[in-house]
Structures are given as structure tokens and as C-alpha cells.
Design a protein around this motif. Structure first.
Motif, PDB file in Angstrom:
ATOM      1  N   TRP A  10      38.977  12.803  54.251  1.00  0.00           N
ATOM      2  CA  TRP A  10      38.166  14.015  53.998  1.00  0.00           C
ATOM      3  C   TRP A  10      37.744  14.521  55.208  1.00  0.00           C
ATOM      4  O   TRP A  10      37.652  14.067  56.209  1.00  0.00           O
ATOM      5  CB  TRP A  10      36.896  13.378  53.259  1.00  0.00           C
ATOM      6  N   ASN A  11      37.093  15.913  55.029  1.00  0.00           N
ATOM      7  CA  ASN A  11      36.310  16.588  56.026  1.00  0.00           C
ATOM      8  C   ASN A  11      35.058  17.123  55.795  1.00  0.00           C
ATOM      9  O   ASN A  11      34.765  16.812  54.521  1.00  0.00           O
ATOM     10  CB  ASN A  11      37.231  17.875  56.264  1.00  0.00           C
ATOM     11  N   THR A  12      34.217  17.409  56.709  1.00  0.00           N
ATOM     12  CA  THR A  12      32.723  17.908  56.289  1.00  0.00           C
ATOM     13  C   THR A  12      32.740  19.261  55.235  1.00  0.00           C
ATOM     14  O   THR A  12      31.734  19.371  54.775  1.00  0.00           O
ATOM     15  CB  THR A  12      32.241  18.315  57.754  1.00  0.00           C
ATOM     16  N   ALA A  13      33.677  19.928  55.141  1.00  0.00           N
ATOM     17  CA  ALA A  13      33.708  20.914  54.177  1.00  0.00           C
ATOM     18  C   ALA A  13      34.155  20.604  52.606  1.00  0.00           C
ATOM     19  O   ALA A  13      34.239  21.251  51.870  1.00  0.00           O
ATOM     20  CB  ALA A  13      34.797  22.241  54.589  1.00  0.00           C
ATOM     21  N   GLY A  14      34.212  19.334  52.684  1.00  0.00           N
ATOM     22  CA  GLY A  14      34.626  18.722  51.252  1.00  0.00           C
ATOM     23  C   GLY A  14      36.217  18.741  50.950  1.00  0.00           C
ATOM     24  O   GLY A  14      36.498  18.305  49.839  1.00  0.00           O
ATOM     25  N   TYR A  42      41.120  16.352  58.881  1.00  0.00           N
ATOM     26  CA  TYR A  42      40.204  15.447  58.401  1.00  0.00           C
ATOM     27  C   TYR A  42      39.262  14.647  59.607  1.00  0.00           C
ATOM     28  O   TYR A  42      39.623  14.674  60.570  1.00  0.00           O
ATOM     29  CB  TYR A  42      40.959  14.466  57.451  1.00  0.00           C
ATOM     30  N   THR A  43      37.984  14.607  59.124  1.00  0.00           N
ATOM     31  CA  THR A  43      37.119  14.035  59.897  1.00  0.00           C
ATOM     32  C   THR A  43      36.734  12.145  59.605  1.00  0.00           C
ATOM     33  O   THR A  43      36.377  11.510  60.536  1.00  0.00           O
ATOM     34  CB  THR A  43      35.967  14.686  60.083  1.00  0.00           C
ATOM     35  N   GLY A  44      37.036  11.913  58.439  1.00  0.00           N
ATOM     36  CA  GLY A  44      36.890  10.634  58.096  1.00  0.00           C
ATOM     37  C   GLY A  44      37.993  10.094  57.083  1.00  0.00           C
ATOM     38  O   GLY A  44      38.669  10.634  56.684  1.00  0.00           O
ATOM     39  N   ASP A  57      33.834   3.392  56.112  1.00  0.00           N
ATOM     40  CA  ASP A  57      34.032   4.654  56.504  1.00  0.00           C
ATOM     41  C   ASP A  57      34.428   4.528  58.058  1.00  0.00           C
ATOM     42  O   ASP A  57      33.853   3.972  58.788  1.00  0.00           O
ATOM     43  CB  ASP A  57      33.121   5.834  56.544  1.00  0.00           C
ATOM     44  N   THR A  59      35.931   7.179  61.285  1.00  0.00           N
ATOM     45  CA  THR A  59      36.004   8.337  62.099  1.00  0.00           C
ATOM     46  C   THR A  59      37.190   8.718  62.374  1.00  0.00           C
ATOM     47  O   THR A  59      37.878   8.001  63.467  1.00  0.00           O
ATOM     48  CB  THR A  59      34.751   8.454  62.927  1.00  0.00           C
TER      49      THR A  59
END
Length: 70
Positions: A10-14, A42-44, A57, A59
Motif C-alpha cells: 500500500w501507499n500513503t494515498a490509500g 508503494y510505501t508498505g 508491517d 517499510t
């Protein structure tokens, strides 16, 4: 050892790579699995067996190959 491993990113924008439990990973050999994701999207990421067992989770950093171990 999980017979099947999924990756849910996922990423911070959803944004997500796929709905839960994620994309099925390819077995490389032994307990090594692989998945390709678009660079810098993606960030996670979390890994799961699809039956309720999952990692914490993790990173994702940068745009190069990433290696995760439980």
C-alpha cells in the motif's frame, strides 16, 4: 513454512497492489518467494499465508530490490 505466500502492498494515498490478502508470490526455491511491484508506488508491505497468519508491517524504501526476512 507457508505453502502459499501473498504480498499486500500500500501507499500513503490509500493505493493497494490488490485487495486483501494481496498478490500471490512466486516460489523461487526453499523458503524464498518473489514479487515485482512498480518502483516508487508503494510505501508498505505485509506478507500473509492468506489464512490469518501474517508478518508485521514492513517499510518499502527506494526504488531498488528489497529483501525481507521474518
Amino acid at each position: 513454512n507457508w505453502p502459499t505466500v501473498y504480498a499486500h502492498a500500500w501507499n500513503t494515498a490509500g493505493g493497494k497492489n490488490e485487495a486483501w490478502p494481496g498478490a500471490q508470490m512466486q516460489l523461487v526455491e526453499g523458503n524464498v518467494y518473489s514479487i515485482e511491484l512498480p518502483a516508487n508506488e508503494y510505501t508498505g508491505i505485509v506478507f500473509t499465508n492468506g489464512s490469518g497468519v501474517q508478518t508485521g508491517d514492513c517499510t518499502i524504501t527506494g526504488d531498488s530490490e528489497q529483501y525481507f526476512t521474518p
